[in-house]
Design an enzyme around this catalytic site. Structure first.
Site, short mmCIF file in Angstrom:
data_model
loop_
_atom_site.label_atom_id
_atom_site.label_comp_id
_atom_site.label_asym_id
_atom_site.label_seq_id
_atom_site.Cartn_x
_atom_site.Cartn_y
_atom_site.Cartn_z
CG ASP A 30 -2.17 0.87 0.98
OD1 ASP A 30 -3.25 0.29 0.77
OD2 ASP A 30 -2.04 2.11 0.98
CB THR A 122 -15.83 -3.46 -8.40
OG1 THR A 122 -15.96 -4.44 -7.38
CG2 THR A 122 -17.10 -3.42 -9.24
CB ALA A 255 -39.00 -4.88 3.48
CB CYS A 263 -20.71 -2.78 -3.00
SG CYS A 263 -19.24 -3.10 -2.01
CE LYS A 326 -22.60 -5.62 5.47
NZ LYS A 326 -22.55 -6.79 4.60
C1 UGA Z 1 -22.35 -6.41 -1.31
C2 UGA Z 1 -22.60 -7.83 -1.84
O1 UGA Z 1 -23.52 -8.52 -1.01
C3 UGA Z 1 -21.28 -8.62 -1.91
O2 UGA Z 1 -21.52 -9.89 -2.52
C4 UGA Z 1 -20.29 -7.83 -2.77
O3 UGA Z 1 -19.04 -8.47 -2.83
C5 UGA Z 1 -20.09 -6.47 -2.16
O4 UGA Z 1 -21.35 -5.78 -2.11
C6 UGA Z 1 -19.10 -5.72 -3.02
O5 UGA Z 1 -19.39 -5.47 -4.20
O6 UGA Z 1 -17.97 -5.49 -2.57
P1 UGA Z 1 -22.07 -5.34 1.14
O7 UGA Z 1 -22.18 -4.02 0.46
O8 UGA Z 1 -20.98 -5.56 2.13
O9 UGA Z 1 -21.92 -6.52 0.04
O10 UGA Z 1 -23.42 -5.56 1.94
P2 UGA Z 1 -24.77 -6.40 1.79
O11 UGA Z 1 -24.83 -7.37 2.90
O12 UGA Z 1 -24.93 -6.92 0.43
O13 UGA Z 1 -25.83 -5.27 2.06
C7 UGA Z 1 -25.96 -4.13 1.21
C8 UGA Z 1 -27.13 -3.28 1.62
O14 UGA Z 1 -28.36 -3.93 1.30
C9 UGA Z 1 -27.21 -2.96 3.11
O15 UGA Z 1 -27.58 -1.61 3.25
C10 UGA Z 1 -28.28 -3.89 3.63
O16 UGA Z 1 -28.93 -3.41 4.77
C11 UGA Z 1 -29.21 -3.95 2.44
N1 UGA Z 1 -30.05 -5.17 2.38
C12 UGA Z 1 -29.49 -6.38 2.15
C13 UGA Z 1 -31.42 -5.05 2.54
O17 UGA Z 1 -31.97 -3.94 2.75
N2 UGA Z 1 -32.19 -6.19 2.44
C14 UGA Z 1 -31.64 -7.40 2.20
O18 UGA Z 1 -32.41 -8.39 2.11
C15 UGA Z 1 -30.26 -7.51 2.06
#
Ligand code: UGA
Length: 436
Positions: A30, A122, A255, A263, A326
Site C-alpha cells: 500500500d 470492481t 425489506a 458497493c 448494516k
Molecule cells: C455487497 C454484496 O452482497 C457482496 O456480494 C459484494 O461483494 C459487495 O457488495 C461488493 O461489491 O464489494 P455489502 O455491500 O458488504 O456486500 O453488503 P450487503 O450485505 O450486500 O448489504 C448491502 C445493503 O443492502 C445494506 O444496506 C443492507 O442493509 C441492504 N439489504 C441487504 C437489505 O436492505 N435487504 C436485504 O435483504 C439484504
C-alpha cells in the site's frame, strides 16, 4: 506460491490474509505508510470481525508481510492482484479507474518475472484490456497475462465469504493464466467451491450484474413493503411466500430503509454508465437506483408520521439506534441513516444517536446529530425511538426501561426486528416496514 496484493484496503487486506491462511506467501502493498506501519503493528484500518486475528497469526507465521515498496513487493510473485479503490467519479457516476491504471503502470515498470496480473477491484467491462495495453507498453518482453477475478465479499462476513464462496469467477482466455489461478485457489478448489472460468469481459460484467441483481431484489421487496402497508398485508410473509420458490430464492428479500454501503450504490451507477455508453440501457437498474434514493428520505417521513405529522413533530426529539449501512461494520458510506437524520433535522426534530461501531465516521456526516454514549443515553428524553440498523445490541431492548426514560413509548422499527403484537402488548405505538 508468492502472491502480491496491491492495495491494502478492505478487499486487498481480507483477500491477502485469507490467501496467506491457505499457505501462500503473501505481500500486501500500500502507498500509505501510516497504514502499512499500523498493519505491521497488528492494528487494522477497518472493522471486520476476525480480521485482526487472521492478520496477526499469519504475519507471525511469516506468510503475510506488508510494504510500501511495490517493486520489492511484487518481485517473484506468480500472481499480482490489483485491489485498489474504484470510487464513483465525481460528477458522472462512472467508476474512477485512475488508481487501477496507475498501479498497472507501476507494476509494468517493476515487473521482471512471469506473472498473472489479476484485477480484483470492481472494474467496468474493458478495464482488463486497458491494463493489458499498459503492461504491454511498460514491460516489453516479460511474459504476463491479465485476468479478472471479482470479489463477492460482504462487509461483516468477508472472511467466511472468502473461505466458503458460492463460486469463484475467473476471467481470462489464457490457458497458462488459468493454471496459475487454479493454483492460487487450490485450497478452495479442494473444498469443492465451484470455479467458473469465463472470458475476461464476461467476468468483469458478472460482478456488476450480481450486485445490480441483488439491488433489484432488495428494491423490489421494499416496494412490495410499501404496497403491503396500503393493502394490509405482511411483507415478511410475502418474502417467505415467494422465497420458498427455488427460482426466486429467499435471500436478499428483507425489506428495510433502502440499500447503502460502498458497493451497491456505486456499482449500480457504474453499470448504468456502461449500459449508456454501449447503448444497451438497463431500465430496471435505472428504476432501482431512483427508487432506492428516494426511499431513504421517505423513511424520515415515516418517523415524522409516527410523531403525529409535521406540525406535531417539530421540536420533538428522536433517538436513532444504528447508523452504519448494516451491522458489524463501521462503514457509513451511503447509509440510509444520513438521509433520515437530515430529513428529521429539516423537520425541526432534534436527533440523538447510538451505533456500536459507526459513530466516529458518522459524526462528520451528520453534524446536527448528538452522538450518545450508549443505547439508553440516546433514548433518554426521546419522543420516539427508531431502529435504523439491525445490530444485535438492539434485538433485545429493555422496553420497561425505555418507557421509564423516554418521553413517549413510540418505536419505529425500520428493520422489522420485532414482532408487532409483542411490542404493542408492552404499550408501545409501533410501526415497521411493510407490516400493519
Ligand atoms: C455487497 C454484496 O452482497 C457482496 O456480494 C459484494 O461483494 C459487495 O457488495 C461488493 O461489491 O464489494 P455489502 O455491500 O458488504 O456486500 O453488503 P450487503 O450485505 O450486500 O448489504 C448491502 C445493503 O443492502 C445494506 O444496506 C443492507 O442493509 C441492504 N439489504 C441487504 C437489505 O436492505 N435487504 C436485504 O435483504 C439484504
Amino acid at each position: 506460491m508468492k502472491i502480491a496484493m496491491v492495495g491494502s484496503g478492505y478487499v486487498g487486506l481480507v483477500s491477502g490474509a485469507c490467501f496467506a491462511d491457505f499457505g501462500h506467501d503473501v505481500v500486501c502493498i500500500d502507498k500509505d505508510p501510516a497504514k502499512i506501519d499500523s498493519l505491521k503493528a497488528g492494528i487494522m484500518p477497518i472493522f471486520e470481525p476476525g480480521l485482526a486475528e487472521l492478520v496477526t497469526s499469519n504475519a507471525k507465521s511469516g506468510r503475510l508481510s506488508f510494504t510500501t515498496d511495490l517493486t520489492e513487493g511484487i518481485a517473484g510473485a506468480a500472481a499480482i492482484f490489483i485491489a485498489v479503490g474504484t470510487p464513483s467519479r465525481r460528477g458522472d457516476g462512472h467508476a474512477d479507474l485512475s488508481y487501477v491504471y496507475a498501479v498497472a503502470e507501476e507494476v509494468g515498470q517493476a515487473l521482471n518475472n512471469d506473472a498473472v496480473v489479476v484485477t480484483k477491484s470492481t472494474v467496468p467491462v474493458g478495464t482488463g484490456d486497458e491494463v493489458e495495453r499498459i503492461l504491454t507498453e511498460a514491460a516489453p518482453g516479460v511474459k504476463f497475462a491479465v485476468a479478472s477475478n471479482p470479489e463477492f465479499l460482504r462487509e461483516g462476513a468477508a472472511i467466511a465469504d472468502f473461505k466458503h464462496p458460492d463460486r469463484i469467477v475467473i476471467g481470462t482466455e489464457d490457458e497458462w493464466a488459468r493454471g496459475v489461478m487454479r493454483e492460487v485457489y487450490r485450497p478452495l478448489f479442494l473444498n469443492k467451491s465451484p470455479i467458473l472460468f469465463t472470458s475476461r469481459r464476461t467476468s468483469e460484467l458478472i460482478k456488476y450484474a450480481a450486485n445490480a441483481f441483488l439491488a433489484v431484489k432488495i428494491t423490489f421487496i421494499n416496494e412490495m413493503a410499501d404496497l403491503c402497508e396500503k393493502v394490509g398485508a405482511d411483507v415478511q410473509d410475502v418474502s417467505r411466500g415467494i422465497g420458498m420458490d427455488g427460482r426466486i430464492g429467499s435471500k436478499f428479500l428483507h425489506a428495510g430503509p433502502g440499500y447503502g454501503g460502498s458497493c451497491f450504490p456505486k456499482d449500480t451507477l457504474a453499470l448504468l454508465k456502461t449500459a449508456e455508453d454501449y447503448e444497451a440501457p438497463t431500465r430496471i437498474v435505472e428504476a432501482v437506483v431512483a427508487v432506492n434514493d428516494s426511499r431513504k428520505r421517505a423513511m424520515g417521513r415515516k418517523v415524522i408520521e409516527a410523531l403525529g405529522g409535521t406540525d406535531a413533530a417539530r421540536g420533538k426529539k428522536v433517538a436513532m439506534l444504528g447508523l452504519t449501512f448494516k451491522p458489524n461494520t463501521d462503514d457509513m458510506r451511503d447509509s440510509p441513516s444520513i438521509a433520515i437524520a437530515l430529513a428529521l433535522a429539516d423537520a425541526g426534530i432534534s436527533v440523538s444517536a447510538y451505533d456500536p461501531e459507526g459513530m466516529e465516521l458518522a459524526a462528520p456526516l451528520m453534524p446536527e446529530v448528538k452522538m450518545a454514549a450508549n443505547t439508553y443515553a440516546a433514548i433518554d428524553g426521546a419522543d420516539a425511538v427508531v431502529i435504523v440498523t439491525e445490530w444485535d445490541a438492539f434485538r433485545a431492548l429493555d422496553f420497561d426501561r425505555i418507557k421509564r426514560i423516554a418521553k413517549a413509548p413510540v418505536l419505529v422499527d425500520l428493520r422489522n426486528v420485532y414482532d408487532p403484537a409483542e411490542v404493542r402488548a408492552k404499550g408501545f405505538a409501533y410501526s415497521s416496514v411493510g407490516r400493519v
